[in-house]
Design an enzyme around this catalytic site. Structure first.
Site, PDB file in Angstrom:
ATOM      1  N   CYS A 140       0.837  -1.206   0.000  1.00 49.43           N
ATOM      2  CA  CYS A 140       0.000   0.000   0.000  1.00 49.43           C
ATOM      3  C   CYS A 140       0.871   1.255   0.000  1.00 49.43           C
ATOM      4  CB  CYS A 140      -0.943  -0.009   1.203  1.00 49.43           C
ATOM      5  SG  CYS A 140      -1.986   1.458   1.283  1.00 49.43           S
ATOM      6  N   CYS A 143      -0.433   4.119   2.159  1.00 54.97           N
ATOM      7  CA  CYS A 143      -0.208   3.911   3.601  1.00 54.97           C
ATOM      8  C   CYS A 143       1.260   4.151   3.961  1.00 54.97           C
ATOM      9  CB  CYS A 143      -0.549   2.487   4.025  1.00 54.97           C
ATOM     10  SG  CYS A 143      -2.063   1.843   3.335  1.00 54.97           S
ATOM     11  N   ASP A 144       2.161   3.627   3.162  1.00 62.98           N
ATOM     12  CA  ASP A 144       3.558   3.532   3.597  1.00 62.98           C
ATOM     13  C   ASP A 144       4.558   4.369   2.795  1.00 62.98           C
ATOM     14  OD1 ASP A 144       2.797   1.709   5.570  1.00 62.98           O
ATOM     15  OD2 ASP A 144       2.900   0.031   4.181  1.00 62.98           O
TER      16      ASP A 144
END
Ligand code: NDP
Length: 320
Positions: A140, A143-144
């Site tokens: 992701c 997300c990261d």
């Protein structure tokens, strides 16, 4: 074989942000929800290191910690949170039947599905090692990606997701190397062109991942192989992103619910309602577009409100 049949007003299947948010709302509405956690209590977020984009956590929080907090909050209002894996359902009658671990049968007035989706990984031992360590493997970018600002990363995949994520990463990272296993993209032309026209994205066609390299703690590079020439080389990188698709966890529902061609549950637009009355869906099981914890939580709330209204209408006395 069945134990004694249990009756439940509101059954929630799944324990990610969607399931727990549905539970918080359902419990506070006196629906006495029962929530089955599944095999990965806490869902996909338990494989994420730091969550920095969920509003309300200005300093960030780890995925597992956040899920513990959500679980506590759902429990505080009386959600009955249980271990167990829903293995079978029968939504053909007025009462929705659900089996847990193949033997326990539950009859439900309403069901909220929050079973999520699972990111697909390559399955390499080295990939799984650094994924589990939280050392630089992710599925992701939204997300990261932030953790790899001004660093060099590698992304695998050639679909719309991979192109979208590569482009997202290109705005944060100094260099993005994209590994495409064939000599063409699967992605739509417009998405592929966007990637091709981005200066700091290098695309390697006919290239497969041999190994994710690291120092035992974090990723340091990726060993790749050209599947036409056989040439093997190492690309330095601190992050390894996998964007080869997701699989919604909806197999057990396919006999009864309308699914799209990739298996996502089709909800009635603007609601959490499925094609079966009294069965609602929230989170990634119905969402291949946004796939964020906050959107999953939002649809969990919708599902609980829709279920509550459905039950209230069912229980209301019929006027003469
Ligand atoms: P897709 O299934 O479309 O693409 C998966 C990609 O991963 C393919 O290019 C495939 O390669 C590659 N792949 C699969 N397995 C491996 C492997 N073992 N090694 C290397 N590469 C591999 O998944 P997406 O998640 O990209 O998209 C899912 C759906 O969501 C699609 O319908 C897509 O259009 C849609 N979507 C739309 C977006 C938008 O419109 N903004 C954004 C994101 C997704 P190969 O091509 O060789 O099979």
């Amino acid at each position: 074989m069945s134990d004694t049949i249990e009756k439940v007003k509101c059954l929630i299947i799944g324990s990610g942000p969607a399931g727990y948010t549905a539970a918080i709302y359902a419990a506070r509405a006196n629906m006495a929800p029962v929530l089955y956690q599944g095999t990965q209590p806490g869902g996909q977020l338990t494989t994420t290191n730091e969550v920095e984009n969920f509003p309300g956590y200005p300093e960030g929080i780890t995925g597992p910690e956040m899920m513990m907090e959500l679980q506590k909050q759902a429990g505080r209002f009386g959600t009955d949170i249980r271990d167990g894996w829903v293995t079978r359902v029968d939504f053909s009658g007025d009462v929705h039947r659900v089996w847990v671990n193949d033997h326990k049968e539950i009859h439900c007035d309403s069901v909220i599905i929050s079973t999520g989706a699972s990111a697909k990984y390559l399955g390499l031992v080295s990939e799984q090692k650094y994924l589990k360590l939280g050392g630089g493997v992710s599925a992701c970018a939204v997300c990261d990606g932030f953790f790899y600002r001004n660093q060099e990363v590698v992304i695998v995949g050639a679909g719309d997701s991979a192109c979208e994520e590569a482009h997202y990463l290109s705005k944060l990272c100094s260099k993005v190397t994209m590994l495409v296993r064939r000599d063409v993209f699967r992605a739509s032309k417009i998405m592929a062109n966007r990637v091709k026209n981005t200066k700091n994205i290098e695309i390697l066609f006919n290239t497969e991942t041999e190994e994710v390299l690291g120092d035992g703690q974090v990723v340091t590079g990726v060993k790749v192989k050209d599947n036409v020439t056989g040439e093997v080389k190492t690309i330095p990188a601190t992050g390894f992103f996998v964007a080869i698709g997701h699989k919604p966890n909806t197999d057990i529902f396919k006999e009864y619910l309308d699914l799209d061609k990739t298996g996502y549950i089709i909800n009635k637009p603007g609601t959490s309602k499925t094609n079966v009355e009294g069965v609602f869906v929230s989170g990634d099981a119905a969402d291949h577009v946004y796939r964020q914890a906050i959107t999953a939580a939002g649809t969990g709330c919708m599902a609980a409100l829709d279920a509550e209204r459905y039950l209230a209408a069912k229980e209301a006395p019929v006027e003469a």
